[in-house]
Design an enzyme around this catalytic site. Structure first.
Site, PDB file in Angstrom:
ATOM      1  N   ASN A  46       0.835  -1.210   0.000  1.00  7.49           N
ATOM      2  CA  ASN A  46       0.000   0.000   0.000  1.00  7.49           C
ATOM      3  C   ASN A  46       0.867   1.256   0.000  1.00  7.49           C
ATOM      4  OD1 ASN A  46       0.614  -0.917   2.662  1.00  7.49           O
ATOM      5  ND2 ASN A  46      -0.976   0.393   3.534  1.00  7.49           N
ATOM      6  N   ILE A  47       0.418   2.231  -0.800  1.00  6.97           N
ATOM      7  CA  ILE A  47       1.145   3.494  -0.956  1.00  6.97           C
ATOM      8  C   ILE A  47       0.187   4.620  -0.577  1.00  6.97           C
ATOM      9  CG2 ILE A  47       2.461   4.953  -2.534  1.00  6.97           C
ATOM     10  CD1 ILE A  47       3.667   2.163  -2.399  1.00  6.97           C
ATOM     11  N   GLU A  48       0.453   5.272   0.543  1.00  5.94           N
ATOM     12  CA  GLU A  48      -0.450   6.326   1.030  1.00  5.94           C
ATOM     13  C   GLU A  48      -0.012   7.697   0.522  1.00  5.94           C
ATOM     14  OE1 GLU A  48      -0.763   5.711   5.285  1.00  5.94           O
ATOM     15  OE2 GLU A  48      -1.971   3.910   4.938  1.00  5.94           O
ATOM     16  N   CYS A  57      -4.196   0.756  -2.577  1.00  7.36           N
ATOM     17  CA  CYS A  57      -4.059  -0.496  -1.825  1.00  7.36           C
ATOM     18  C   CYS A  57      -2.979  -1.398  -2.433  1.00  7.36           C
ATOM     19  CB  CYS A  57      -5.362  -1.275  -1.856  1.00  7.36           C
ATOM     20  SG  CYS A  57      -6.715  -0.478  -0.999  1.00  7.36           S
ATOM     21  N   GLU A  59      -3.099  -4.560  -3.050  1.00  9.81           N
ATOM     22  CA  GLU A  59      -3.610  -5.494  -4.065  1.00  9.81           C
ATOM     23  C   GLU A  59      -3.608  -4.835  -5.442  1.00  9.81           C
ATOM     24  OE1 GLU A  59      -4.882  -4.709  -1.160  1.00  9.81           O
ATOM     25  OE2 GLU A  59      -6.251  -6.229  -0.368  1.00  9.81           O
ATOM     26  N   CYS A  98     -10.472  -4.548   0.136  1.00 14.39           N
ATOM     27  CA  CYS A  98     -11.568  -3.570   0.054  1.00 14.39           C
ATOM     28  C   CYS A  98     -12.380  -3.813  -1.218  1.00 14.39           C
ATOM     29  CB  CYS A  98     -11.012  -2.149   0.086  1.00 14.39           C
ATOM     30  SG  CYS A  98     -10.336  -1.609  -1.491  1.00 14.39           S
ATOM     31  N   CYS A 101     -10.663  -3.058  -4.628  1.00 15.72           N
ATOM     32  CA  CYS A 101      -9.716  -4.101  -5.055  1.00 15.72           C
ATOM     33  C   CYS A 101     -10.442  -5.334  -5.562  1.00 15.72           C
ATOM     34  CB  CYS A 101      -8.772  -4.453  -3.909  1.00 15.72           C
ATOM     35  SG  CYS A 101      -7.600  -3.133  -3.553  1.00 15.72           S
TER      36      CYS A 101
HETATM   37  N1  THU Z   1      -5.403  -1.145   2.308  1.00 15.97           N
HETATM   38  C1  THU Z   1      -4.878  -2.027   1.413  1.00 15.97           C
HETATM   39  O1  THU Z   1      -3.695  -1.940   1.055  1.00 15.97           O
HETATM   40  N2  THU Z   1      -5.683  -2.992   0.911  1.00 15.97           N
HETATM   41  C2  THU Z   1      -7.000  -3.128   1.208  1.00 15.97           C
HETATM   42  O2  THU Z   1      -7.663  -3.970   0.629  1.00 15.97           O
HETATM   43  C3  THU Z   1      -7.615  -2.279   2.224  1.00 15.97           C
HETATM   44  C4  THU Z   1      -6.772  -1.173   2.757  1.00 15.97           C
HETATM   45  C5  THU Z   1      -4.535  -0.069   2.836  1.00 15.97           C
HETATM   46  C6  THU Z   1      -4.890   1.298   2.380  1.00 15.97           C
HETATM   47  C7  THU Z   1      -4.311   2.160   3.497  1.00 15.97           C
HETATM   48  O3  THU Z   1      -2.964   2.428   3.199  1.00 15.97           O
HETATM   49  C8  THU Z   1      -4.356   1.259   4.723  1.00 15.97           C
HETATM   50  O4  THU Z   1      -4.596  -0.060   4.244  1.00 15.97           O
HETATM   51  C9  THU Z   1      -5.425   1.638   5.709  1.00 15.97           C
HETATM   52  O5  THU Z   1      -6.658   1.750   5.113  1.00 15.97           O
END
Ligand code: THU
Length: 139
Positions: A46-48, A57, A59, A98, A101
């Site tokens: 995941n890259i915020e 996300c 995935e 989520c 994804c």
């Molecule tokens: N996140 C994912 O990488 N995959 C998901 O299916 C749900 C959420 C990440 C996004 C964010 O960086 C962190 O989880 C918190 O929501």
């Protein structure tokens, strides 16, 4: 259908990919790995972003990277490992992919491709998204 040893290698790759997460805001690290029909594994994390809605996300990072770098090569399995030692999971739901994804999985993976969710199990894609949005592509 991928064999047991490539699926367990894929699971390890997803766990290891958590280390690449850029998650300074949530501190919630997620790693994902996809197996391709040619045997290659492509990982994502995941890259915020400070503008939170731009976050991507793990995935999707993995599926998009695989599709961009290996056009036309089928994704045959997906593994996801979510969590952080400092974050308590309320339930297994905190480890599930989520909705966005799930929709992308439906587009870029065969419906019967194995999915492995660390700490949860192996749900089918159709159980994750029973009523996907689809458009005709034959016109
Ligand atoms: N996140 C994912 O990488 N995959 C998901 O299916 C749900 C959420 C990440 C996004 C964010 O960086 C962190 O989880 C918190 O929501």
């Amino acid at each position: 259908m991928p064999d047991t040893s490539s699926l367990s290698q894929l699971a390890q790759a997803a766990r290891a990919a958590r280390a690449s997460a850029y998650a300074p805001y949530s501190k919630f690290r997620v790693g994902a790995a996809v197996l391709l029909a040619n045997g290659e594994i492509v990982t994502g994390a995941n890259i915020e972003n400070a503008s939170y809605g731009l976050t991507c996300c793990a995935e999707r990072v993995a599926m998009f990277a695989a599709t961009a770098h290996h056009p036309g090569v089928r994704i045959t399995a997906l593994a996801v490992s979510a969590g952080d030692d400092h974050v308590q999971h309320d339930s297994d739901n905190g480890r599930m992919p989520c909705g966005a994804c799930r929709q992308v999985m439906m587009e870029l993976m065969p419906a019967d491709a194995p999915i492995w969710i660390d700490g949860v199990g192996e749900p089918s894609l159709s159980s994750l998204l029973p009523t996907p949005f689809k458009l005709r592509t034959d016109t």
